[in-house]
Scaffold this motif. Structure first.
Motif, mmCIF file in Angstrom:
data_model
loop_
_atom_site.group_PDB
_atom_site.id
_atom_site.type_symbol
_atom_site.label_atom_id
_atom_site.label_comp_id
_atom_site.label_asym_id
_atom_site.label_seq_id
_atom_site.Cartn_x
_atom_site.Cartn_y
_atom_site.Cartn_z
ATOM 1 N N GLU A 201 -5.185 6.881 13.648
ATOM 2 C CA GLU A 201 -6.395 7.058 12.856
ATOM 3 C C GLU A 201 -6.052 7.558 11.460
ATOM 4 N N GLN A 202 -7.003 7.380 10.540
ATOM 5 C CA GLN A 202 -6.787 7.855 9.172
ATOM 6 C C GLN A 202 -6.759 9.376 9.152
ATOM 7 N N GLN A 203 -5.728 9.939 8.488
ATOM 8 C CA GLN A 203 -5.556 11.379 8.430
ATOM 9 C C GLN A 203 -5.355 11.838 6.990
ATOM 10 N N LYS A 204 -5.243 13.151 6.817
ATOM 11 C CA LYS A 204 -5.029 13.690 5.477
ATOM 12 C C LYS A 204 -3.681 13.280 4.910
ATOM 13 N N THR A 205 -2.691 13.127 5.775
ATOM 14 C CA THR A 205 -1.341 12.772 5.307
ATOM 15 C C THR A 205 -1.150 11.263 5.180
ATOM 16 N N SER A 206 -2.168 10.486 5.484
ATOM 17 C CA SER A 206 -2.059 9.035 5.377
ATOM 18 C C SER A 206 -2.599 8.564 4.032
ATOM 19 N N PRO A 207 -2.342 7.327 3.654
ATOM 20 C CA PRO A 207 -2.878 6.812 2.383
ATOM 21 C C PRO A 207 -4.400 6.810 2.390
ATOM 22 N N LEU A 208 -4.994 6.826 1.211
ATOM 23 C CA LEU A 208 -6.438 6.671 1.105
ATOM 24 C C LEU A 208 -6.824 5.278 1.598
ATOM 25 N N PHE A 237 3.275 4.425 -2.739
ATOM 26 C CA PHE A 237 4.137 3.711 -1.800
ATOM 27 C C PHE A 237 4.315 4.582 -0.567
ATOM 28 N N TRP A 238 4.052 4.004 0.624
ATOM 29 C CA TRP A 238 4.047 4.762 1.857
ATOM 30 C C TRP A 238 4.919 4.095 2.928
ATOM 31 N N LYS A 239 5.387 4.934 3.847
ATOM 32 C CA LYS A 239 6.152 4.447 4.999
ATOM 33 C C LYS A 239 5.553 5.056 6.260
ATOM 34 N N PHE A 240 5.274 4.193 7.252
ATOM 35 C CA PHE A 240 4.711 4.648 8.523
ATOM 36 C C PHE A 240 5.725 4.425 9.635
ATOM 37 N N ASP A 241 6.153 5.506 10.259
ATOM 38 C CA ASP A 241 7.105 5.448 11.370
ATOM 39 C C ASP A 241 6.362 4.952 12.613
ATOM 40 N N LEU A 242 6.667 3.736 13.043
ATOM 41 C CA LEU A 242 5.950 3.137 14.160
ATOM 42 C C LEU A 242 6.328 3.747 15.504
ATOM 43 N N ILE A 243 7.446 4.453 15.549
ATOM 44 C CA ILE A 243 7.859 5.101 16.790
ATOM 45 C C ILE A 243 7.210 6.475 16.915
ATOM 46 N N ASN A 244 7.336 7.290 15.871
ATOM 47 C CA ASN A 244 6.786 8.642 15.889
ATOM 48 C C ASN A 244 5.360 8.728 15.353
ATOM 49 N N LYS A 245 4.862 7.630 14.819
ATOM 50 C CA LYS A 245 3.488 7.534 14.317
ATOM 51 C C LYS A 245 3.202 8.584 13.242
ATOM 52 N N LYS A 246 4.053 8.611 12.224
ATOM 53 C CA LYS A 246 3.897 9.559 11.126
ATOM 54 C C LYS A 246 3.982 8.835 9.782
ATOM 55 N N TRP A 247 3.121 9.253 8.833
ATOM 56 C CA TRP A 247 3.135 8.711 7.480
ATOM 57 C C TRP A 247 4.014 9.573 6.579
ATOM 58 N N GLU A 248 4.645 8.921 5.629
ATOM 59 C CA GLU A 248 5.440 9.625 4.614
ATOM 60 C C GLU A 248 5.310 8.877 3.291
ATOM 61 N N GLN A 249 4.939 9.597 2.232
ATOM 62 C CA GLN A 249 4.852 8.969 0.918
ATOM 63 C C GLN A 249 6.230 8.929 0.278
ATOM 64 N N ILE A 250 6.587 7.763 -0.276
ATOM 65 C CA ILE A 250 7.897 7.568 -0.879
ATOM 66 C C ILE A 250 7.775 7.724 -2.391
ATOM 67 N N LYS A 251 8.533 8.655 -2.964
ATOM 68 C CA LYS A 251 8.546 8.868 -4.401
ATOM 69 C C LYS A 251 9.776 8.182 -4.996
ATOM 70 N N THR A 252 9.573 7.357 -5.999
ATOM 71 C CA THR A 252 10.674 6.649 -6.653
ATOM 72 C C THR A 252 10.596 6.847 -8.161
ATOM 73 N N GLU A 253 11.738 6.688 -8.820
ATOM 74 C CA GLU A 253 11.780 6.857 -10.280
ATOM 75 C C GLU A 253 11.012 5.735 -10.965
#
Length: 504
Positions: A201-208, A237-253
């Motif tokens: 489900e959509q969460q605070k740590t997930s993308p808008l 830019f976001w990455k969703f771990d399909l195994i652990n079901k966690k979102w992580e925002q990716i910061k790039t230069e």
């Protein structure tokens, strides 16, 4: 007159030597020219690959509306003729399938294609799932997306196949829901069990919440870039771990920047992102690669290329050219009229006089110097116009070099689908000129395959959104899309290798 023509020809020849061809700038790109009748122009369609064929379903075109055809074309690196054919053996009216559809998604697993969601018309999204068997060429209606007895009607979403062991799933991200608006939750359709569930489900740590994002699965992660909602276009830019079901925002230069309706595909070198729309009437055609946790710009967006350097160079050359007295007089007159409305504080100068009507108007003495300077600029501008004509002639010659074909060959490459007046005029402009230059269209392996396909090497797709991109081995295929509501049915191929090798 003869001396002037020789001088003009010399300038033109010098410009041709200095300017590089498209092949020097885009050696990895080539436009593919299908033989025979082309299919309808379209955007927001679905595109998949199976058994060395590219399959395109539905989409939208302004004149045709929402489309319902299923067409296929062989991979361009085969010896088969590059020809579009209708998949169904039966009459289209006898086929029971999804019907007209746009903004949907399609994925393949084993010998079947799964089409989900989208709009069946111009307004209402749907929750239907359709399954097409490539071998029997038949449609079957799958399980509608219904969770807790509620239909999930969605459009503008992303779908990817995720295989874990013997279990295969279709992962659906985001989109526009009829009852919720823009969301970023993740759905799962179990291909093995024919069951829909909410994967995350959509969460605070997930993308808008968003639609029109670019998405692809690499390993056990779902990567999501950009998209849009009611208020903005995103560049996160976001990455969703399909195994652990966690979102992580990716910061790039570096970042491709805010956009929606771009496409991300997976290749062993990394993730590739092409095109999309940055703002209204500002589509893009840049190419990015994500590798080693960084975005790398492979090709810049040249849809709005700046020409300041060219203009400065033109002004330098124009100052040495012979002025056109008749045009100079007209330019001076127009510049004086503009000065009347733009200069001075006197109310008489700000009165709504028509251009060219200078009677009974005396300019202030302080403005005479400005007009003289404007006249000098007018002369340089006029000379620059002459040089622009020569440059336009040069461009026509380069275009002719790319399109030097016999009438028989032209007939094979012409599209029978509706075209805008602008494109028709462009075609007439090219084909009605004197021929010159070197031929750039070639078959992939010489005369043996002269009748199977043709390629315009060094031709890059123009800016677009709503297009499709698939990977076929060492090639990336771009089809369709639109720009400023004008849809395309063109086909382009990008070679991942360092050198642009001819296909075999």
């Amino acid at each position: 007159m003869k001396a002037k023509k020789q001088q003009d020809d010399a300038v033109l020849e010098e410009d041709l030597i200095k300017n590089k061809s498209q092949l020097d700038y885009f050696p990895k790109w080539q436009e593919l020219k299908p033989l025979g009748k082309n299919i309808h122009r379209r955007s927001y369609h679905s595109c998949v690959a199976w058994d060395n064929y590219i399959y395109v379903y539905g989409g939208y075109e302004t004149n045709e509306g929402v489309l319902d055809d299923l067409m296929k074309i062989p991979f361009p690196n085969l010896e088969k003729p590059l020809t579009w054919t209708q998949v169904y053996k039966k009459n289209l009216k006898e086929v029971k399938g999804p019907g007209p559809l746009r903004n949907h998604t399609a994925v393949t697993y084993q010998n079947k294609m799964y089409i989900f969601g989208g709009k069946e018309n111009l307004i209402q999204p749907c929750c239907k799932l359709w399954i097409f068997d490539f071998q029997s060429e038949e449609w079957n209606e799958g399980q509608e997306c219904k969770i807790n007895n509620n239909n999930i009607c969605v459009e503008g979403h992303n779908s990817c196949v995720f295989v874990q062991g013997d279990i295969a799933s279709m992962i659906v991200f985001g989109g526009f829901y009829t009852d919720k608006g823009y969301v970023s939750q993740v759905l799962q359709y179990s291909i093995n069990e024919n069951v829909w569930t909410i994967y995350q489900e959509q969460q605070k740590t997930s993308p808008l919440g968003r639609a029109g994002a670019g998405a692809a699965i690499l390993g056990n992660d779902l990567y999501v870039f950009g998209g849009c909602n009611y208020e903005q276009r995103f560049s996160d830019f976001w990455k969703f771990d399909l195994i652990n079901k966690k979102w992580e925002q990716i910061k790039t230069e570096k970042s491709p920047g805010s956009r929606s309706s771009s496409v991300i595909v997976q290749h062993n070198q990394g993730l590739y992102l092409f095109g999309g729309i940055h703002d209204i009437t500002h589509e893009k055609n840049d190419l990015w690669m994500f590798k080693n946790n960084e975005w790398v710009l492979l090709e810049e967006d040249n849809s709005r290329r700046q020409v300041n350097d060219d203009l400065n160079d033109s002004l330098d050359k124009a100052s040495q050219s012979k002025p056109n007295k008749q045009k100079e007089k007209a330019k001076n007159q127009d510049m004086q009229n503009r000065t009347i409305f733009l200069l001075g504080e006197d109310s008489e100068l700000r009165s709504p006089q028509r251009r060219g009507s200078l009677k009974n108007i005396t300019l202030p003495a302080g403005n005479q110097k400005i007009i003289t300077e404007q006249n000098n600029v007018s002369q340089a501008t006029n000379n620059m116009e002459e040089l622009k004509k020569r440059r336009w002639q040069q461009k026509k010659m380069q275009m002719l070099a790319e399109f030097e074909l016999t009438e028989e060959e032209k007939q094979k490459f012409r599209s029978s689908s509706p075209t805008t007046e602008q494109i028709k005029n462009s075609i007439n402009l090219i084909t009605n000129q004197d021929k010159g230059g070197q031929r750039k269209i070639s078959s992939p392996v010489g005369r043996k395959q002269q009748q199977t396909q043709a390629q315009l090497i060094g031709k890059k797709p123009c800016a677009r959104d709503g297009h499709s991109v698939i990977v076929a081995g060492e090639f990336m295929i771009v089809f369709g899309g639109d720009r400023n509501l004008m849809s395309f049915n063109d086909l382009y191929m990008y070679t991942f290798s360092n050198t642009n090798k001819q296909t075999k």
